[in-house]
Design an enzyme around this catalytic site. Structure first.
Site, PDB file in Angstrom:
ATOM      1  N   ARG A  44      -7.818  -2.449   1.946  1.00 56.98           N
ATOM      2  CA  ARG A  44      -7.024  -2.655   3.158  1.00 56.98           C
ATOM      3  C   ARG A  44      -7.868  -2.993   4.370  1.00 56.98           C
ATOM      4  O   ARG A  44      -7.440  -3.711   5.268  1.00 56.98           O
ATOM      5  CB  ARG A  44      -6.220  -1.380   3.474  1.00 56.98           C
ATOM      6  CG  ARG A  44      -5.068  -1.163   2.572  1.00 56.98           C
ATOM      7  CD  ARG A  44      -4.528   0.222   2.693  1.00 56.98           C
ATOM      8  NE  ARG A  44      -5.436   1.181   2.088  1.00 56.98           N
ATOM      9  CZ  ARG A  44      -5.149   2.455   1.906  1.00 56.98           C
ATOM     10  NH1 ARG A  44      -3.994   2.930   2.299  1.00 56.98           N
ATOM     11  NH2 ARG A  44      -6.021   3.250   1.335  1.00 56.98           N
ATOM     12  N   SER A  64      -0.066   5.993   1.681  1.00 51.69           N
ATOM     13  CA  SER A  64       0.788   7.094   1.224  1.00 51.69           C
ATOM     14  C   SER A  64       0.775   8.227   2.233  1.00 51.69           C
ATOM     15  O   SER A  64       1.803   8.878   2.453  1.00 51.69           O
ATOM     16  CB  SER A  64       0.307   7.616  -0.132  1.00 51.69           C
ATOM     17  OG  SER A  64       0.473   6.645  -1.127  1.00 51.69           O
ATOM     18  N   HIS A  74       0.860  -0.579  -2.781  1.00 51.74           N
ATOM     19  CA  HIS A  74       0.472  -0.474  -4.196  1.00 51.74           C
ATOM     20  C   HIS A  74       1.213  -1.536  -5.018  1.00 51.74           C
ATOM     21  O   HIS A  74       0.635  -2.192  -5.872  1.00 51.74           O
ATOM     22  CB  HIS A  74       0.873   0.898  -4.770  1.00 51.74           C
ATOM     23  CG  HIS A  74       0.182   2.073  -4.156  1.00 51.74           C
ATOM     24  ND1 HIS A  74       0.866   3.145  -3.632  1.00 51.74           N
ATOM     25  CD2 HIS A  74      -1.126   2.377  -3.991  1.00 51.74           C
ATOM     26  CE1 HIS A  74       0.020   4.050  -3.184  1.00 51.74           C
ATOM     27  NE2 HIS A  74      -1.203   3.606  -3.368  1.00 51.74           N
ATOM     28  N   LYS A 103      -6.070  19.490  -5.306  1.00 55.07           N
ATOM     29  CA  LYS A 103      -5.413  18.663  -4.308  1.00 55.07           C
ATOM     30  C   LYS A 103      -3.947  19.066  -4.164  1.00 55.07           C
ATOM     31  O   LYS A 103      -3.272  19.335  -5.157  1.00 55.07           O
ATOM     32  CB  LYS A 103      -5.501  17.189  -4.742  1.00 55.07           C
ATOM     33  CG  LYS A 103      -5.843  16.252  -3.601  1.00 55.07           C
ATOM     34  CD  LYS A 103      -6.207  14.882  -4.120  1.00 55.07           C
ATOM     35  CE  LYS A 103      -5.870  13.831  -3.078  1.00 55.07           C
ATOM     36  NZ  LYS A 103      -6.248  12.492  -3.487  1.00 55.07           N
TER      37      LYS A 103
HETATM   38  P1  ADP Z   1      -6.500   7.319  -3.858  1.00 52.47           P
HETATM   39  O1  ADP Z   1      -6.205   8.769  -3.618  1.00 52.47           O
HETATM   40  O2  ADP Z   1      -7.289   7.058  -5.101  1.00 52.47           O
HETATM   41  O3  ADP Z   1      -7.001   6.547  -2.664  1.00 52.47           O
HETATM   42  P2  ADP Z   1      -4.030   5.949  -3.396  1.00 52.47           P
HETATM   43  O4  ADP Z   1      -2.746   6.151  -4.138  1.00 52.47           O
HETATM   44  O5  ADP Z   1      -4.041   6.276  -1.957  1.00 52.47           O
HETATM   45  O6  ADP Z   1      -5.071   6.760  -4.226  1.00 52.47           O
HETATM   46  O7  ADP Z   1      -4.507   4.445  -3.547  1.00 52.47           O
HETATM   47  C1  ADP Z   1      -4.699   3.832  -4.815  1.00 52.47           C
HETATM   48  C2  ADP Z   1      -5.204   2.405  -4.627  1.00 52.47           C
HETATM   49  O8  ADP Z   1      -4.223   1.634  -3.932  1.00 52.47           O
HETATM   50  C3  ADP Z   1      -6.473   2.282  -3.799  1.00 52.47           C
HETATM   51  O9  ADP Z   1      -7.249   1.231  -4.326  1.00 52.47           O
HETATM   52  C4  ADP Z   1      -5.979   1.909  -2.445  1.00 52.47           C
HETATM   53  O10 ADP Z   1      -6.953   1.176  -1.705  1.00 52.47           O
HETATM   54  C5  ADP Z   1      -4.820   1.024  -2.810  1.00 52.47           C
HETATM   55  N1  ADP Z   1      -3.845   0.946  -1.731  1.00 52.47           N
HETATM   56  C6  ADP Z   1      -3.225   1.944  -1.092  1.00 52.47           C
HETATM   57  N2  ADP Z   1      -2.406   1.476  -0.108  1.00 52.47           N
HETATM   58  C7  ADP Z   1      -2.526   0.129  -0.148  1.00 52.47           C
HETATM   59  C8  ADP Z   1      -1.973  -0.943   0.608  1.00 52.47           C
HETATM   60  N3  ADP Z   1      -1.152  -0.733   1.648  1.00 52.47           N
HETATM   61  N4  ADP Z   1      -2.328  -2.188   0.271  1.00 52.47           N
HETATM   62  C9  ADP Z   1      -3.180  -2.397  -0.745  1.00 52.47           C
HETATM   63  N5  ADP Z   1      -3.758  -1.452  -1.479  1.00 52.47           N
HETATM   64  C10 ADP Z   1      -3.439  -0.201  -1.195  1.00 52.47           C
END
Ligand code: ADP
Length: 150
Positions: A90, A127, A17, A41
């Site tokens: 990703r 995450s 992120h 959730k």
């Molecule tokens: P959600 O539950 O909306 O997927 P996340 O917190 O998992 O929320 O992800 C938020 C954003 O960050 C999404 O666009 C996701 O693709 C991006 N993201 C998560 N991990 C990575 C990573 N390792 N590299 C780039 N973008 C990421």
């Protein structure tokens, strides 16, 4: 003003992120990290913790703000006067999922979604895997900004 909303669960925020935001600060005048709250959730970290981690991680950026929200991301964009949604990509699975959401959001509110590809070497970080590492006592600090210590 070019303002983008970066929505997500951030449970917890990872260096994946962080990488997206760090690169997007040069593309937008302002970025709003919008931490989603969904009553159905189950989160590992409650909203206050997720906000605290994100705020601390981005404290060095003057044009990044961290807020919490519920409901549709496009409604938040209207409220915030943001014309863009920022998301990270990703892998092909992210693309398929994000494509449908981006089309839906554009139909709902003419909001453009801007995608940044994950930097090489960070695309495996999620995450959910970080939560697994934490649950099982592994070294999660490799995958999260320094602000995240549990
Ligand atoms: P959600 O539950 O909306 O997927 P996340 O917190 O998992 O929320 O992800 C938020 C954003 O960050 C999404 O666009 C996701 O693709 C991006 N993201 C998560 N991990 C990575 C990573 N390792 N590299 C780039 N973008 C990421």
């Amino acid at each position: 003003m070019r303002k983008a909303v970066f929505p997500g669960s951030f449970d917890p925020i990872t260096i994946g992120h962080f990488d997206i935001v760090e690169r997007a600060v040069n593309l937008f005048d302002k970025i709003v990290i919008a931490i989603g709250t969904n009553a159905n959730k189950k989160y590992m970290f409650d909203l206050e913790q997720r906000k605290k981690f994100a705020k601390a991680a981005f404290s060095q950026f003057k044009n990044v703000e961290v807020i919490a929200y519920e409901g549709l991301t496009v409604d938040l964009c209207k409220l915030e006067n943001a014309r863009f949604i920022l998301r990270g990509l990703r892998n092909p699975a992210d693309f398929e999922f994000e494509k449908a959401i981006a089309h839906t959001n554009r139909k709902l509110a003419e909001i453009e979604t801007v995608f940044l590809l994950t930097s090489s070497g960070k695309s495996y970080i999620s995450s959910s895997i970080v939560r697994d590492v934490i649950r099982n006592g592994g070294d999660y600090t490799l995958f999260v900004p320094e602000a995240v210590r549990v």
